[in-house]
Design an enzyme around this catalytic site. Sequence first.
Site, PDB file in Angstrom:
ATOM      1  N   ASP A 287      22.590  99.389  56.327  1.00 43.64           N
ATOM      2  CA  ASP A 287      23.554  98.463  55.515  1.00 43.64           C
ATOM      3  C   ASP A 287      22.577  97.828  54.467  1.00 43.64           C
ATOM      4  O   ASP A 287      21.400  97.466  54.427  1.00 43.64           O
ATOM      5  CB  ASP A 287      24.108  97.281  56.285  1.00 43.64           C
ATOM      6  CG  ASP A 287      25.428  97.023  55.650  1.00 43.64           C
ATOM      7  OD1 ASP A 287      25.675  97.012  54.647  1.00 43.64           O
ATOM      8  OD2 ASP A 287      26.124  96.099  56.495  1.00 43.64           O
ATOM      9  N   ASP A 347      33.508  95.908  51.770  1.00 42.44           N
ATOM     10  CA  ASP A 347      34.330  95.640  53.284  1.00 42.44           C
ATOM     11  C   ASP A 347      35.820  95.510  52.967  1.00 42.44           C
ATOM     12  O   ASP A 347      36.381  94.738  52.128  1.00 42.44           O
ATOM     13  CB  ASP A 347      33.524  94.302  53.659  1.00 42.44           C
ATOM     14  CG  ASP A 347      32.297  94.813  54.387  1.00 42.44           C
ATOM     15  OD1 ASP A 347      31.791  95.580  54.094  1.00 42.44           O
ATOM     16  OD2 ASP A 347      31.586  93.821  55.189  1.00 42.44           O
TER      17      ASP A 347
END
Length: 440
Positions: A287, A347
């Site tokens: 990430d 997200d």
Amino acid sequence: MAESADYVPIAEIACAPARARVFEQGWQSWSPTGCYPGDATSPRPSSAQIAASCFRFDRPLPESGFQGEGLIVIDPGDGGPVRAWSAEEHSAEVPSIRVRALADRLIVSSLGAVRETEHASLPSALVAWAEEVATGAGVREVRPLGPGWSSWYGHWNKVTEQDIADTLVHAERLELPLEIVQLDDGYQTAIGDWLDIRPGFGSLEAVAKRVTDTGRRAGIWLTPFFVAADSSVATEHPDWLVRGTPAMREWDSDIAVLDVTHPGAAEHLAGVFRSLVVTGFSFFKIDYIYAGAHPGGRHADVSGHEAYRAGMRIIRDAVGPDSTVLGCGAPMLPSAGLVDAMRVSPDTATVVHHKSGDVSQPSQHGARLAGAAREFMHGRMWVNDPDCLLVAPRVEDRAGWADHVASSGGWRCSSDRLADLDEWGAARTRELLTPSTGLA
């Protein structure tokens, strides 16, 4: 408004801009991507910090119009050919391509080398681009990815070994066909100290064994190019950090970037991933990896782009061909051929809209927009990750979000606390937890 002196005009398209459509490819996973009226302005960041973390940090956006990173496509809306501008060499530095509207035409300019192609339709232009990128990156086959569960949205950074154990019990009770169980943020003592485990978490070895003993694959989350300023890596090896990077703050810590061109840092990075493979992990969600492309002073005299590609190759070599690498917060073009799966949106969230209205920030709305716009990449460049399935009662418009996940052929990954699912949520989760499909 005059064009920036660095951008070179390359085309003019005579059209009614309001009837034209412009597809703008964003820089990384969380960057807005979509198709807009030619006289519009694509989404802009709501703060300087978000501009640095969710857009292209070294290429400021114009006040109006569009700026695609590596790809811009224009449908003039009058029956004329659809025209696309893209990088001449997809593994090289990514060009920025701008479009601005005048009364009777669109002006295209670029910062970097691009080439122009013509197509019968906008969808065919996008598919042709994705296939070309995949071929150039050496992508021979996009392997299906089995359904999974991630600890993030259910447990955040307070996850424990016991939470994973409980999840496995509930997965059996609910007859969920999970093939991957992925531990997310919260097991580590600090960002960058990935093998130092937070007190109270439990054991990484025990987590991997619990998962693999059920016949499933164990997954784990890292931000491999981020290093917290107070981590052991940063304090003991300051020479392993990129010099002069923009000030960043995440996880209530000042954040630096690992210099993968330093031999010691490179061996450390490879060693972390090799150790996790030995522990039993075979799925790696990496990430915030845009950090690897940050400009700054490095041990070797290379660009941020070259450093990013070098860092990704270190990771790929360390985990081996049988492991899966999922990129997130990842520069799109530089990652081709180096990841198996890719987050293609910001997200999601338990709410439909982010309070700021910024579609690069966590929300169902922003995730739907970018995820749908990038669906053409799935099965060609990698397995798309539209982000996790959330259908517990606490989730706003959970049926709508489930429908979006269902519309993607990409990775299906639940992230609810499974104990919180009601009858509808359990049934919808069971229905959607299927392997990724072939071409979109």
